[in-house]
Structure formats: C-alpha cells, structure tokens
Design a protein around this motif. Structure first.
Motif, PDB file in Angstrom:
ATOM      1  N   SER A 172      56.195  13.347  31.078  1.00  0.00           N
ATOM      2  CA  SER A 172      55.983  13.296  32.419  1.00  0.00           C
ATOM      3  C   SER A 172      55.073  13.938  33.078  1.00  0.00           C
ATOM      4  O   SER A 172      54.983  15.316  32.919  1.00  0.00           O
ATOM      5  CB  SER A 172      57.603  13.420  32.978  1.00  0.00           C
ATOM      6  OG  SER A 172      58.527  12.437  32.505  1.00  0.00           O
ATOM      7  N   TYR A 173      54.403  13.235  34.094  1.00  0.00           N
ATOM      8  CA  TYR A 173      53.294  13.792  35.000  1.00  0.00           C
ATOM      9  C   TYR A 173      53.671  13.207  36.141  1.00  0.00           C
ATOM     10  O   TYR A 173      54.240  12.390  36.785  1.00  0.00           O
ATOM     11  CB  TYR A 173      51.871  13.382  34.587  1.00  0.00           C
ATOM     12  CG  TYR A 173      51.498  13.922  33.388  1.00  0.00           C
ATOM     13  CD1 TYR A 173      50.629  15.220  33.628  1.00  0.00           C
ATOM     14  CD2 TYR A 173      51.610  13.500  31.908  1.00  0.00           C
ATOM     15  CE1 TYR A 173      50.163  15.768  32.492  1.00  0.00           C
ATOM     16  CE2 TYR A 173      50.952  14.124  30.984  1.00  0.00           C
ATOM     17  CZ  TYR A 173      50.188  15.108  31.177  1.00  0.00           C
ATOM     18  OH  TYR A 173      49.548  16.008  30.124  1.00  0.00           O
ATOM     19  N   ALA A 174      53.230  14.358  37.254  1.00  0.00           N
ATOM     20  CA  ALA A 174      53.310  14.022  38.649  1.00  0.00           C
ATOM     21  C   ALA A 174      51.930  14.088  39.347  1.00  0.00           C
ATOM     22  O   ALA A 174      51.316  15.310  38.811  1.00  0.00           O
ATOM     23  CB  ALA A 174      54.254  14.815  39.345  1.00  0.00           C
ATOM     24  N   LEU A 228      52.841  10.587  46.249  1.00  0.00           N
ATOM     25  CA  LEU A 228      53.339  11.289  45.104  1.00  0.00           C
ATOM     26  C   LEU A 228      53.449  10.256  43.991  1.00  0.00           C
ATOM     27  O   LEU A 228      54.067   9.258  44.124  1.00  0.00           O
ATOM     28  CB  LEU A 228      54.825  11.886  45.095  1.00  0.00           C
ATOM     29  CG  LEU A 228      55.429  12.422  43.792  1.00  0.00           C
ATOM     30  CD1 LEU A 228      54.599  13.606  43.352  1.00  0.00           C
ATOM     31  CD2 LEU A 228      56.830  13.021  44.200  1.00  0.00           C
ATOM     32  N   THR A 271      55.321  17.475  34.308  1.00  0.00           N
ATOM     33  CA  THR A 271      56.514  17.916  34.649  1.00  0.00           C
ATOM     34  C   THR A 271      57.695  18.028  33.836  1.00  0.00           C
ATOM     35  O   THR A 271      58.709  18.152  34.157  1.00  0.00           O
ATOM     36  CB  THR A 271      56.936  16.815  35.878  1.00  0.00           C
ATOM     37  OG1 THR A 271      56.727  15.625  35.328  1.00  0.00           O
ATOM     38  CG2 THR A 271      55.889  17.270  36.988  1.00  0.00           C
ATOM     39  N   GLN A 289      57.945   5.031  33.263  1.00  0.00           N
ATOM     40  CA  GLN A 289      58.147   4.904  34.830  1.00  0.00           C
ATOM     41  C   GLN A 289      56.546   4.937  35.735  1.00  0.00           C
ATOM     42  O   GLN A 289      55.698   5.657  35.020  1.00  0.00           O
ATOM     43  CB  GLN A 289      58.531   6.089  35.177  1.00  0.00           C
ATOM     44  CG  GLN A 289      59.079   6.447  36.699  1.00  0.00           C
ATOM     45  CD  GLN A 289      59.531   7.723  37.203  1.00  0.00           C
ATOM     46  OE1 GLN A 289      59.075   8.721  36.536  1.00  0.00           O
ATOM     47  NE2 GLN A 289      60.348   7.690  38.040  1.00  0.00           N
ATOM     48  N   GLU A 314      54.421   9.422  40.069  1.00  0.00           N
ATOM     49  CA  GLU A 314      55.309   9.878  38.985  1.00  0.00           C
ATOM     50  C   GLU A 314      55.010   8.844  37.708  1.00  0.00           C
ATOM     51  O   GLU A 314      55.564   7.807  38.061  1.00  0.00           O
ATOM     52  CB  GLU A 314      56.619   9.982  39.448  1.00  0.00           C
ATOM     53  CG  GLU A 314      56.767  11.045  40.647  1.00  0.00           C
ATOM     54  CD  GLU A 314      58.366  11.288  41.079  1.00  0.00           C
ATOM     55  OE1 GLU A 314      59.005  12.152  40.717  1.00  0.00           O
ATOM     56  OE2 GLU A 314      58.784  10.123  41.687  1.00  0.00           O
ATOM     57  N   PRO A 343      59.235  17.928  41.807  1.00  0.00           N
ATOM     58  CA  PRO A 343      58.041  18.034  42.332  1.00  0.00           C
ATOM     59  C   PRO A 343      57.688  19.374  43.121  1.00  0.00           C
ATOM     60  O   PRO A 343      58.710  19.984  43.431  1.00  0.00           O
ATOM     61  CB  PRO A 343      58.041  16.766  43.321  1.00  0.00           C
ATOM     62  CG  PRO A 343      59.270  15.940  42.938  1.00  0.00           C
ATOM     63  CD  PRO A 343      60.220  17.052  42.198  1.00  0.00           C
ATOM     64  N   ARG A 401      55.851   8.605  33.401  1.00  0.00           N
ATOM     65  CA  ARG A 401      56.668   9.018  32.270  1.00  0.00           C
ATOM     66  C   ARG A 401      56.460   8.084  31.227  1.00  0.00           C
ATOM     67  O   ARG A 401      56.342   6.604  31.603  1.00  0.00           O
ATOM     68  CB  ARG A 401      58.160   9.036  32.735  1.00  0.00           C
ATOM     69  CG  ARG A 401      58.730   9.608  31.206  1.00  0.00           C
ATOM     70  CD  ARG A 401      60.480  10.141  31.721  1.00  0.00           C
ATOM     71  NE  ARG A 401      61.215   8.996  32.128  1.00  0.00           N
ATOM     72  CZ  ARG A 401      61.994   8.180  31.496  1.00  0.00           C
ATOM     73  NH1 ARG A 401      62.033   8.408  30.160  1.00  0.00           N
ATOM     74  NH2 ARG A 401      62.559   7.227  31.719  1.00  0.00           N
TER      75      ARG A 401
END
Length: 264
Positions: free
Chosen positions: A108-110, A182, A239, A171, A184, A259, A186
């Motif tokens: 996952s990244y944000a 933001l 994340t 996601q 998000e 976050p 995944r």
C-alpha cells in the motif's frame, strides 16, 4: 534465525532504499546498524524498494542472524545506531521460509498533495504540491477505472525491471481533506514510478485537461508516452504490506499505517 522488522523513514535524507556503493541509502544504514548489534555482517531484504524522497510509515523487512539477542536489541539497540530519520518500530522472529518481498500479498502507498495556490514551507518534502484547483470527485471517478487486474505499461517507468506489467489494483481512493488531497492505493505489486505516474495523470483529470474516462484509455493503449509526466516524490508514503495471518505478524498480518498526522 530469521527476524521481521517494521521500519519507518523520512526519504528526504537518503538516496532511496536499495543499497548503493556510496552507502547513503536506507538499506545501507539499516544493515550497518544490525551488523553492529549482531557482531556479524547482516543483510536486509524489504517488501518494496522506494526511490529517493519517498517516505515509509511501515516498510517491512527481514534479516537472518546467528546472534542471540533480546528482542528489544533489534529495536532500541538498532535504533541507537541509526540516523534520526530511520527507526525500527518493531521486530519479531519469523519462520525461516518467510520473505518480506515474496511472502507479501499486497502493498500500500499513500500520496499526500497540498492543493493550494501557494507552495507549503513547513511541509516541504513531506507533501506534494499543485497550485491549480482540482476536482477530487472527477479524480476519484477516474481512479476507479484502475481497479482490478490490468497491464499498467502506461504508468511504468522506462527503467522498470519488473518481469510483468500486469498487476492487480485492490484500492484506488482519492478524497479531499481541506486543502489536501489523499490518494490511497493498494495492489498486488507496483511498477517503478507507478504511483507517481498515476497521480500525475489523475491531476490532468483534476484540472479538466482530460476527462475521467481518459484513464481507461491509457490502460488500454499501454503507452507511457500518452500519460502525464512522473509527479514529484515528496508526498509519497509506503504505508504497509499485507501478509497471510499464518505468519503471525503484528496486527494479524496486515500492516497498514495511518496517513500522516496532519491529515487525521
């Protein structure tokens, strides 16, 4: 014995994750600190490689050692030998066949974007910035077209070494919190610069240079030259990682960090 680690770092201070001859990477610093505590050379393997300027709230790594130390030695002890911009959050023994990268089911990244006419100063390097007003609803609609299994060649850097451009995006969320957007994401895995290239293309949708369905056209054409330029790394955070519960990692095996606090 094999140990898993959760590592947090500020990417501005380092030349990415992966070890380089000059030794100024996160992996280099972590390996030196672990080797000091272990009293022997220690190599570290991570769930994902981050570029220069990219941060991590929950990078997962593993290492092997013959040294017997109290568990806190791999956390507090290692942290005393790390620069302030890197911290081990937890350490845990794992099975010998656990691998931080190959055992991962998803990553996952944000991306945190400050959407304001004037660039930020106190958050320099920790958020991206874009000056034009952006339509978060249009961007969220466009992001939804990325969900599922696709060939992400249109969002792949030319130097990417991944064997296949096909990934499964679980996601793709875009929402506004005041002056911030933001993002998000995944996925089963990410290509080199994939998140930054997606963010850059969603910005084109956000200020109406392209309609939301253009993102679907990009996926179909598999042509990197038709997408937006790679966006700045400043607001990108690794994340977390998903692992099967059988590995018995903290939080039931799904390691997803919150976050940045200024968006809470």
């Amino acid at each position: 014995m094999r140990f898993a680690l959760c590592v947090e770092y500020d990417g501005m201070a380092f030349h990415g994750w992966q070890s380089q001859p000059h030794g100024r990477t996160v992996q280099d610093h972590l390996q030196r600190a672990l080797s000091t505590i272990a009293g022997e050379p220690v190599g570290v393997h991570a769930a994902g490689r981050t570029d220069t300027g990219v941060h991590a709230l929950a990078q997962i790594a593993h290492f092997d050692t013959r040294a017997e130390r109290p568990l806190q030695a791999w956390v507090r002890g290692v942290n005393t030998h790390l620069p302030p911009a890197i911290a081990v959050r937890w350490a845990q023994p794992v099975a010998e066949d656990f691998h931080a990268r190959f055992s991962a089911q998803a990553r996952s990244y944000a991306y945190v974007l400050h959407n304001h006419p004037v660039r930020p100063a106190l958050q320099h390097g920790r958020v991206g910035w874009y000056h034009r007003p952006l339509n978060a609803e249009a961007m969220a609609e466009a992001a939804g077209l990325l969900l599922g299994e696709h060939d992400f060649s249109s969002f792949r850097a030319s130097e990417c070494q991944a064997r296949s451009p096909v990934k499964v995006l679980h996601q793709a969320r875009v929402h506004r919190q005041g002056e911030y957007l933001l993002f998000e994401l995944r996925a089963s895995g990410f290509l080199h610069h994939m998140v930054r290239n997606i963010v850059g293309s969603l910005l084109w949708v956000g200020y109406a240079k392209e309609p939301p369905d253009w993102i679907g056209e990009l996926l179909a054409c598999r042509d990197r030259t038709r997408a937006a330029p790679t966006f700045m790394p400043d607001g990108l955070y690794f994340t977390g990682v998903d692992y099967a519960p059988d590995w018995n990692l903290p939080n039931g095996g799904r390691i997803i960090a919150s976050p940045p606090s200024f968006l809470a």
